[in-house]
Design a protein around this motif. Sequence first.
Motif, PDB file in Angstrom:
ATOM      1  N   THR A  62      40.753  32.475  29.847  1.00  0.00           N
ATOM      2  CA  THR A  62      40.252  33.307  30.941  1.00  0.00           C
ATOM      3  C   THR A  62      39.288  34.382  30.436  1.00  0.00           C
ATOM      4  O   THR A  62      38.358  34.749  31.138  1.00  0.00           O
ATOM      5  CB  THR A  62      41.437  33.968  31.676  1.00  0.00           C
ATOM      6  N   HIS A  63      39.530  34.877  29.225  1.00  0.00           N
ATOM      7  CA  HIS A  63      38.755  36.023  28.760  1.00  0.00           C
ATOM      8  C   HIS A  63      37.888  35.749  27.538  1.00  0.00           C
ATOM      9  O   HIS A  63      37.058  36.574  27.187  1.00  0.00           O
ATOM     10  CB  HIS A  63      39.696  37.190  28.458  1.00  0.00           C
ATOM     11  N   THR A  64      38.116  34.643  26.870  1.00  0.00           N
ATOM     12  CA  THR A  64      37.367  34.410  25.636  1.00  0.00           C
ATOM     13  C   THR A  64      36.072  33.654  25.932  1.00  0.00           C
ATOM     14  O   THR A  64      35.910  33.047  26.989  1.00  0.00           O
ATOM     15  CB  THR A  64      38.192  33.578  24.650  1.00  0.00           C
ATOM     16  N   GLU A  65      35.173  33.711  24.967  1.00  0.00           N
ATOM     17  CA  GLU A  65      33.945  32.926  25.046  1.00  0.00           C
ATOM     18  C   GLU A  65      34.245  31.525  24.517  1.00  0.00           C
ATOM     19  O   GLU A  65      34.659  31.380  23.361  1.00  0.00           O
ATOM     20  CB  GLU A  65      32.857  33.568  24.167  1.00  0.00           C
TER      21      GLU A  65
ATOM     22  N   GLY B 138      42.665  43.925  32.435  1.00  0.00           N
ATOM     23  CA  GLY B 138      42.272  45.318  32.249  1.00  0.00           C
ATOM     24  C   GLY B 138      41.706  45.598  30.865  1.00  0.00           C
ATOM     25  O   GLY B 138      41.030  46.605  30.659  1.00  0.00           O
ATOM     26  N   HIS B 139      41.979  44.715  29.917  1.00  0.00           N
ATOM     27  CA  HIS B 139      41.458  44.902  28.564  1.00  0.00           C
ATOM     28  C   HIS B 139      40.016  44.414  28.428  1.00  0.00           C
ATOM     29  O   HIS B 139      39.387  44.607  27.396  1.00  0.00           O
ATOM     30  CB  HIS B 139      42.351  44.163  27.549  1.00  0.00           C
ATOM     31  N   PHE B 140      39.550  43.746  29.466  1.00  0.00           N
ATOM     32  CA  PHE B 140      38.182  43.224  29.416  1.00  0.00           C
ATOM     33  C   PHE B 140      37.284  43.839  30.471  1.00  0.00           C
ATOM     34  O   PHE B 140      36.078  43.909  30.291  1.00  0.00           O
ATOM     35  CB  PHE B 140      38.202  41.690  29.513  1.00  0.00           C
TER      36      PHE B 140
ATOM     37  N   ARG C 106      36.181  42.933  33.288  1.00  0.00           N
ATOM     38  CA  ARG C 106      35.082  42.134  33.832  1.00  0.00           C
ATOM     39  C   ARG C 106      35.464  41.345  35.075  1.00  0.00           C
ATOM     40  O   ARG C 106      34.623  40.712  35.680  1.00  0.00           O
ATOM     41  CB  ARG C 106      34.547  41.188  32.766  1.00  0.00           C
ATOM     42  N   ARG C 107      36.739  41.293  35.398  1.00  0.00           N
ATOM     43  CA  ARG C 107      37.118  40.650  36.647  1.00  0.00           C
ATOM     44  C   ARG C 107      38.412  41.283  37.164  1.00  0.00           C
ATOM     45  O   ARG C 107      39.166  41.868  36.407  1.00  0.00           O
ATOM     46  CB  ARG C 107      37.281  39.137  36.479  1.00  0.00           C
TER      47      ARG C 107
END
Lengths: 402, 452
Positions: free
Chosen positions: A105-108, A141-143, A145-146
Amino acid sequence: MPHPPLHLAAALDGAGWHPAAWRLAGTAPEALWSASYWANLVAEAERGLLDFVTIEDSLDLQSSRPDGPDGRTDQVRGRLDAVLLAARIAPLTRHIGLIPTTSTTHTEPFHVSTAIATLDHVSSGRAGWRPRISARRSETGHFGRRDLPELRPDLFAEPAYVELVGDLFTEAADVVEVVRRLWDSWQDDAVIRDLPSGRFVDRDRLHYIDFRGRWFSVKGPSIVPRPPQGQPVVATLAHSSVPYAFAAASADVVFVTPPDADAAEAIVTEVRAAEDTVGRICEPLKVLADLVVLLDEDASAAWRRRDRLDGLHGAEPVFDAPVFAGTADELADLLGHWRRAGLDGFRLRPAVLPDDLAAISRTLVPALRDRGLFRAAYPGGTLRDLLGLTRPANRYAVGTPT
Amino acid sequence: MPKQMILAAHFPGVNNQTVWSDPESGSQIDFASFVRLARTAERGKFDFFFLAEGLRLREQRGRIYDLDVVGRPDSLTLLAALASVTTHLGLAGTMNATFREPYELARQLATLDHLSDGRAGWNVVTSSNAFTGENFRRGGFLDYPLRYERAAEFVRVARRLWDSWPVDAVLGDRATGRFVRHPDPGAFAHHGEQFDIAGHFTVPPSPQGHPVIIQAGDSAEGREFAAADADVVFSRHGTLESGRAFYADVKSRLARYGRTPEELKIIPGVTFVLGDTDADAQERAQYIRRQQVSPQTAILLLEQVWNRDLSGHDPDGPLPAEDPDVSDSSIADGRTRMYADPVATARKWRALAQEKGLGIRDLIIEVTGRQSFVGTPARVAEQMDHFVQADAADGFILVPHLTPGGLDDFVDRVVPLLQGRGVFRTEYTSRTLRGHLGLGPARVAAEPAVVG
C-alpha cells in the motif's frame, strides 16, 4: 498412495507469536534488534531442513488493536525492516529460503522489485517475498499521502469497507504485476560484453514494462539484472475469498488458516476454485496451512506452558490461526492427517522463540521423517527448486533477438 | 601527529570509468564481487565502502545506453548483506530522497545501523528528474528549486524519527511484565511543507543514533545544506588549488550552524593508476584511458555536449562544425549535464583539438580524463598525503577502474606507505563509522519528536 514430502516453513516474528512470549524467551529483549538473534533463529530452522522462513513486518508499531497503537507496555514493541534482515542473514545460510514481508500500500513497487531481486542475487536464488496490504490508519499516517477510514471489526461487513479492502487488494495485484514484470525486464542473457561492437549489454534484451494502472504507472526496465530464480517466490497470507483470489492471481504460495482438517479441505477447494476463476495459467498454488505451535516433551507440559503464557498475558490471546499445544509426535500425526485435505505443507508459527523453533527442527522434523513425510537432506538448488516450482520463462523473451 | 586521512572505496559501477573489456573485469552483479572489494577495503582498514545509485537505465538518442556497465543491485539490500561478511568497514550508499518516503527510509537506515553494529552511512541526493520519475508512484513531481528544500526537510524528519525512542525505552522487565517503559515509544509528528506525517517509529535507537549523513553537490545550496546537516561531503575538486578553495569555503560555513570544522569531513572522489616506475604508471594510465573511451564511447560523450546525434562522425576525425543544441530537450536521459555552457565548451574543445591536432576520440580522452594520482606507490602516497596536509581534503573516495580486483594494488602497495608516514590507521580503533571518521556522537535533533 505415496505423497511428495511436506513443505515445512517457520514464521518468525519478535520473541514468538504468543504476546507474552518475551516473558519466557531465553533471549534478552534488546537482542530482538541484533543480527545475531535472527541469524541464530534462521540457522536453527536450517538445521531442521525447513523449506523457508518468513519474516513478519509492518510499517507501524505492533498493536493488539485492529487500527492503531494500543498503548500497551507489556508486549514486544518495535521491529526492524524485514527485507534488510533477510539480506543480513542470506550470506550466513546456504539452503533455506528467506521470505520477508513488505507493504503493497505504501511502498514503491520499483524499490520492492529491486530489493527482492537483490536478495535473490545475494542468496544465490533463495529469495521470496510476502506482499501484504496495509489497511490501518496508523501506517497511513506515517506516509501522509492517502486517507483511510478507521478499521473497526463492527464495520467489516459495511459495503464501503468491503470496497476499500477490495481496492487495496486490486492495488496489491498491480504491485505484484509490476514487480514481476520488472524481474523479467532483463532477459537472462542481456549482458553480452561484446568487444567488437563495444556493447556491454544488448538493449534488445532489455524491456520497458510500460505498466499503467489505476494507482500508478511504471516504465521500466529494472536496474537489477534478472534474479537467479527468474521470479523469486511470492507468498501471501489469506483468510477469506478476496485474498484467495489475490493469491490465485498473484502468488506462488498461499498460507491459509483452517481450524481443522475439514475446514482445510473446504479452503483448499475454495483456493482451487479461485485459481479457475482468475484463469491462473502457471503452476497451481502451493497451499500451506498456518499453525501457532507450542511443543513440549509431554502434552501436559505443553499445556502448562500455554496456560502460563496466557496467564502472563492476562487472557487467552486471539490468534488468526489455530493453536497447537502438545508433543512433536502428536503434531506430526496431526500434520499427516491434515495434509490429506490437499495441503502441500505447513507454515508453523513458534509461540516462543527460540524454544518452539528448536523443538520444530529437533523433534518435529525427525518425527515427520520417521513417518516418511519429510526429507532427510536439502537437495540443493534454489527456493523454487525446493518447493517444486519450475523456473519461469521470461515473458518478454518471445522472439530471440539476433 | 599529522592529520589523519580518511579512505573510502567506491564500487565501480555505471559509467565509462569501469573497464569491462579488461580480461580481469568480473561480474558487476554477483555478490562475490562485492564481497571481494569490501573485504579488500577492510583489509586496508578503510573507513567505508560506498555504493552509488541508479533508478533508471540511462538513454541516449531515445535508446538504452549500451556501451557502459549497466545493472546493479539495490544499495540498501546489498549493504545489509555485506554487513555479514565484514566487521569494521562502514557501509554507505546513495539513496534518493525524492522517490522515497522519510518514514520508510529512516526505518531502513536505522535497521542497517542495527544490523551492522553502527556502520551505516547515507548519501543524501534528490532528483527533479521526470525521466527517473517514470519508474515511481510519485513521478517526476519536484521542481528544481524544491530539491534542497525537500532534502533538508527529509533529513530533519529522519533525525526526528531516529530520536523518537528514548534511549532507555526498552525495559524488558520480565518480573513486572513491562517490555517498554512508556506506552508510546517512537511517538512523533511532523507538519512541514514537504511532509505531513505523525505516528510511531518502529526502530529503537541504533548504535550510531544517526547513521552518518553524506552529501554531494557543489552548488551554493548544496554547500549550505552540507554545512547545516552533513557529516561528510563528496567533492569533485581533484586539483590542489580548487580543493583548497572548496575546503575553506565549506568549512567556513559551519560556524553559523554552531559546528566546528572537525564535524564535517571533505573527501573528493579520485582515481589512481600505479606502476613500478612513474613512466610505467603514465603508460598504463594512457592505456586505461583508451579502454575507457572506445571509438563508440567517444562519439556518445561528444553528443552529450553537442546535444545532437553525431553518429555520422568519424571518431578519429575532426569535431563537428556546428554549435551545440542548447534547447531544453536532452539527447541523454538519466545523466547529469556536465557542462554548464555547452557552446563555450565546444569552442574551447575545438581550439584545443586544433592546437594539438587531435581527432574526436583523442580529444575526449584528453578533456574528460581525471586520473587523480598516477605514479609509483611512493609518489601516489606522497601526493595524497600532501593533498590532505594542505587542507585540500580530509581524505578520498577511491574509484578503481576494475571490478572487483581494482583495489588490490592500492591496499597492498600504497596503504602500507601511508601507514608508514603515520597518516593512516594500522588497526581499527573504533567499531562504528562515526568512530572511524573521528565524528562525535550523533547530534540530537534540535526539536523534540512531537511538535504541535
